[in-house]
Design an enzyme around this catalytic site. Structure first.
Site, PDB file in Angstrom:
ATOM      1  CB  SER A 194       1.772  13.349  -0.812  1.00 54.70           C
ATOM      2  OG  SER A 194       2.924  12.832  -1.437  1.00 54.70           O
ATOM      3  CB  THR A 195      -3.496  14.668   0.510  1.00 56.19           C
ATOM      4  OG1 THR A 195      -4.370  14.346  -0.578  1.00 56.19           O
ATOM      5  CG2 THR A 195      -2.652  15.866   0.160  1.00 56.19           C
ATOM      6  N   GLY A 196      -3.321  11.107   0.595  1.00 56.83           N
ATOM      7  CA  GLY A 196      -4.093   9.921   0.968  1.00 56.83           C
ATOM      8  C   GLY A 196      -3.232   9.000   1.805  1.00 56.83           C
ATOM      9  N   GLY A 221      -5.755   3.611  -3.825  1.00 58.09           N
ATOM     10  CA  GLY A 221      -6.114   5.011  -4.090  1.00 58.09           C
ATOM     11  C   GLY A 221      -6.162   5.349  -5.572  1.00 58.09           C
ATOM     12  CB  VAL A 222      -4.810   8.316  -7.376  1.00 58.66           C
ATOM     13  CG1 VAL A 222      -4.482   8.702  -8.797  1.00 58.66           C
ATOM     14  CG2 VAL A 222      -5.629   9.414  -6.696  1.00 58.66           C
ATOM     15  CG  ASP A 223      -0.521   3.620  -8.350  1.00 56.60           C
ATOM     16  OD1 ASP A 223      -0.563   3.667  -9.595  1.00 56.60           O
ATOM     17  OD2 ASP A 223       0.464   3.207  -7.703  1.00 56.60           O
ATOM     18  CE1 TYR A 225       3.054   6.228  -0.153  1.00 58.69           C
ATOM     19  CE2 TYR A 225       3.859   7.884  -1.680  1.00 58.69           C
ATOM     20  CZ  TYR A 225       3.769   6.559  -1.294  1.00 58.69           C
ATOM     21  OH  TYR A 225       4.388   5.586  -2.034  1.00 58.69           O
ATOM     22  CG  ASP A 278     -12.844   8.434 -10.744  1.00 55.58           C
ATOM     23  OD1 ASP A 278     -11.601   8.450 -10.809  1.00 55.58           O
ATOM     24  OD2 ASP A 278     -13.520   7.392 -10.754  1.00 55.58           O
ATOM     25  CB  ILE A 279      -7.924  11.220 -11.059  1.00 55.90           C
ATOM     26  CG1 ILE A 279      -6.763  11.832 -11.834  1.00 55.90           C
ATOM     27  CG2 ILE A 279      -7.614   9.793 -10.684  1.00 55.90           C
ATOM     28  CD1 ILE A 279      -6.628  13.292 -11.722  1.00 55.90           C
TER      29      ILE A 279
END
Ligand code: AR6
Length: 177
Positions: A124-126, A38-40, A128, A16-17
């Site tokens: 970008s791989t989620g 997502g990450v954001d 986007y 997890d980032i």
């Protein structure tokens, strides 16, 4: 999987980032720097409200392919680098170039701010929808190129993969054999 490039270690881990103990955590942001999913979403939730407050200081947000830096709030990092990757639109709209630029801008900001270690999500791989195989190759190649151009500027570049499948793809790219 680990690859040593001069004094810089490149590694891929599953995780997890938001949990990384590292100088700089990269956020997969949108160009409004307004938070999202997502990450954001995970970074703003775990890091607290100060991050969004700092993001609002960047009038006009951040163009696709660029990055901005803020404090890390409650995260175990010194700074957050908000990188804006492209939305995948078939591949004919400079997506690869813009993704490369998002990685490069993030690395540049880290070095300018004397941060020696940096953790990237798979930008970008989620939401986007950038194809993972292509995106991960751009991520690794851009980081490798940056290391050759800036020898010794960074100690560690970590690719944090959310799934085991993603980790497999990154690990293959970091395997020199
Ligand atoms: N740690 C590591 N990786 C994660 C985490 C996590 N906590 N959560 C998701 N991933 P995404 P994007 C993976 O959608 O494609 C947001 O709404 C995920 O599985 O976060 O660049 C922003 O506000 C995928 O592999 O980023 C933007 O509007 C990767 O991280 C938009 O989404 C990236 O997925 C950006 O989309």
């Amino acid at each position: 999987m680990t690859l040593n490039l001069g004094e810089t270690r490149l590694e891929a881990v599953q995780g997890d980032i938001t949990q990384q103990e590292i100088d700089a955590v990269v956020n997969a942001a949108n160009s409004a720097l307004a938070g999202g999913g997502g990450v954001d979403g995970a970074i703003h939730r775990a890091g607290g409200a100060s991050i969004l407050a700092e993001c609002r200081q960047f009038k006009g947000g951040c163009p696709t392919g660029q990055a901005r830096i803020t404090g890390a709030g409650n995260l175990r990092a010194k700074k957050i680098i908000h990188a804006v990757g492209p939305v995948w639109d078939g591949g004919g709209h400079r997506e690869s170039e813009l993704l490369c630029s998002a990685y490069r801008s993030s690395l540049q900001l880290a070095v300018e701010n004397e941060l020696r270690s940096i953790a990237f999500p798979s930008i970008s791989t989620g939401a986007y929808r950038f194809p993972l195989e292509k995106a991960s190759k751009i991520a690794v190649d851009t980081c490798k190129d940056f290391c050759s151009e800036h020898p010794g500027a960074l100690d560690l570049i970590r690719f944090v993969c959310f799934s085991a499948r993603d980790l497999k793809v990154y690990s293959k790219l970091l395997n020199p054999l």
